[in-house]
Write an enzyme that holds these catalytic residues in place. Structure first.
Site, PDB file in Angstrom:
ATOM      1  CD1 TRP A  20      -2.266   2.041   0.573  1.00  0.00           C
ATOM      2  CD2 TRP A  20      -2.146   1.662   2.780  1.00  0.00           C
ATOM      3  NE1 TRP A  20      -3.005   3.015   1.205  1.00  0.00           N
ATOM      4  CE2 TRP A  20      -2.939   2.807   2.561  1.00  0.00           C
ATOM      5  CE3 TRP A  20      -1.955   1.229   4.101  1.00  0.00           C
ATOM      6  CZ2 TRP A  20      -3.526   3.526   3.610  1.00  0.00           C
ATOM      7  CZ3 TRP A  20      -2.536   1.942   5.133  1.00  0.00           C
ATOM      8  CH2 TRP A  20      -3.314   3.079   4.891  1.00  0.00           C
ATOM      9  CG  ASP A  49      -2.291  -7.222   0.208  1.00  0.00           C
ATOM     10  OD1 ASP A  49      -3.128  -8.030  -0.230  1.00  0.00           O
ATOM     11  OD2 ASP A  49      -2.610  -6.089   0.649  1.00  0.00           O
ATOM     12  CE1 TYR A  54      -4.201  -0.668  -0.993  1.00  0.00           C
ATOM     13  CE2 TYR A  54      -2.493  -2.334  -1.206  1.00  0.00           C
ATOM     14  CZ  TYR A  54      -3.665  -1.881  -0.624  1.00  0.00           C
ATOM     15  OH  TYR A  54      -4.290  -2.643   0.337  1.00  0.00           O
ATOM     16  CE  LYS A  98     -12.245   5.880  -1.834  1.00  0.00           C
ATOM     17  NZ  LYS A  98     -11.560   6.014  -0.529  1.00  0.00           N
ATOM     18  CG  HIS A 129      -9.796  -2.766  -1.830  1.00  0.00           C
ATOM     19  ND1 HIS A 129      -8.834  -2.012  -2.458  1.00  0.00           N
ATOM     20  CD2 HIS A 129      -9.457  -2.742  -0.518  1.00  0.00           C
ATOM     21  CE1 HIS A 129      -7.968  -1.563  -1.565  1.00  0.00           C
ATOM     22  NE2 HIS A 129      -8.332  -1.984  -0.378  1.00  0.00           N
ATOM     23  NE  ARG A 130     -12.129  -0.288   2.249  1.00  0.00           N
ATOM     24  CZ  ARG A 130     -11.885  -0.091   3.544  1.00  0.00           C
ATOM     25  NH1 ARG A 130     -12.840  -0.290   4.439  1.00  0.00           N
ATOM     26  NH2 ARG A 130     -10.702   0.301   3.941  1.00  0.00           N
ATOM     27  N   GLY A 215      -1.306   0.615  11.596  1.00  0.00           N
ATOM     28  CA  GLY A 215      -0.745   1.621  10.688  1.00  0.00           C
ATOM     29  C   GLY A 215       0.398   2.394  11.330  1.00  0.00           C
ATOM     30  CB  THR A 261       7.602  -1.168   7.721  1.00  0.00           C
ATOM     31  OG1 THR A 261       8.690  -0.249   7.692  1.00  0.00           O
ATOM     32  CG2 THR A 261       8.174  -2.567   7.570  1.00  0.00           C
TER      33      THR A 261
END
Ligand SMILES: NC(=O)c1ccc[n+]([C@@H]2O[C@H](COP(=O)([O-])OP(=O)(O)OC[C@H]3O[C@@H](n4cnc5c(N)ncnc54)[C@H](OP(=O)(O)O)[C@@H]3O)[C@@H](O)[C@H]2O)c1
Length: 296
Positions: A20, A49, A54, A98, A129-130, A215, A261
């Protein structure tokens, strides 16, 4: 590193590397992306992933540029990517709002674009994704089955789905959904009690956990959870991040953390989490510290 069969056709590593934030790194060169993947491979972490969205629809290309310059690398990794979020940026700059799009036309076009950006002949795992309030489950399920039959994706799964969303889509597919990628961490605990993990355990679904360190918020905070994590970390010779991830690994449903990270030295220690022991009482010490109260 344990290998986990998510379906008959897809096996992933127990810890997954999330891309991401790839485009946020000041160094997005293929060489640096390669260094991150190599740091994962050195620990047996083979699953990457991605999502079409992204980096404002550019992160897949950054991975693709790296794969194109690294012959043989594609065969050492599994590529997960996602579709259905349409944000008015990048290639969708013309969108007025969106929105989500789980139509067969959109999913199929999105997979073709992901294959092109990453230079792949197939995607190992495609996730919706959603959850889309306008999802026509028969159409979406049929599109996913057709993509598997065409060999463009090895398996399909979902992300951020509630149990009823999963059941609806699965009832309209012939292939089994492979996973549900949801937000899970000491900073995001709802799924432990709201039915998400109960449903996963009942149906033997191995969920993926996104933002397993909240996060980064879990690393930045200095309250009760931080103190608990630090005590365990020091006793077991690891850092706090390893404890936060081990807390997820300890759950009987078999959570697959998706780490995020961009820092090479942090990537190099992902697998430390696998050697942290979290017994039942330690699990609850961390859970209660995060909740701010003991369980009733
Ligand atoms: N399905 C979905 O809807 C969804 C949503 C969000 C994310 N995801 C997936 O989940 C992946 C992980 O999400 P995430 O990046 O939020 O995960 P995370 O591992 O919880 O957080 C990573 C962030 O924490 C920071 N951080 C601070 N201290 C750290 C430490 N000691 N160790 C490691 N990181 C530290 C990192 O900064 P540095 O980079 O500076 O080290 C980075 O910004 C994403 O890449 C994506 O693949 C999926």
């Amino acid at each position: 590193m344990d290998r986990i069969a998510l379906s008959q056709s897809v096996e992933v590593s127990r810890i997954v590397y999330g891309m991401w934030r790839l485009a946020d790194d000041p160094d997005t060169s293929p060489t640096h992306v390669r260094a991150k993947i190599d740091a994962c491979l050195a620990q047996g972490i083979t699953t990457m992933d991605q999502a079409d969205i992204y980096g404002g629809y550019v992160a897949e290309s950054l991975l693709g540029d790296c794969l194109k310059q690294s012959p043989g690398l594609r065969d050492q990794i599994e590529v997960v990517t996602k579709c259905d979020v349409v944000a008015p940026v990048g290639k969708y700059a013309d969108a007025r709002v969106k929105h989500y799009d789980t139509s067969a036309t959109h999913i199929t076009a999105s997979v073709d674009a992901s294959l092109m950006y990453m230079g792949l002949d197939h995607i190992d795992l495609l996730l919706i994704h959603r959850p889309d309030p306008l999802m026509d489950a028969a159409e979406t399920g049929g599109a996913l089955d057709a993509l598997i039959a065409a060999g463009k994706i090895k398996a399909a799964g979902v992300s951020n789905f509630r149990p009823w969303d999963w059941d609806l889509l699965q009832a309209n597919m012939t292939h089994p959904l492979a996973t549900n990628q949801i937000e899970l961490s000491l900073a995001a605990r709802d799924s432990f009690t709201n039915g998400d993990l109960a449903h996963a355990q009942q149906h033997r679904i191995r969920p993926m956990a996104w933002s397993p360190l909240g996060g980064g918020s879990l690393m930045a905070e200095d309250g009760a959870v931080a103190a608990r994590m630090e005590t365990i970390a020091q006793a077991q010779g690891v850092d706090r991040a390893a404890v936060a991830v081990a807390w997820l690994l300890a759950h009987p449903v078999g959570i697959l953390p998706v780490m995020g990270t961009n820092t090479l030295s942090r990537i190099a220690t992902f697998s430390d989490a696998l050697r942290v022991e979290i017994d039942r009482q330690m699990w609850f010490e961390l859970y209660e510290a995060a909740n701010g109260q003991e369980v009733p």
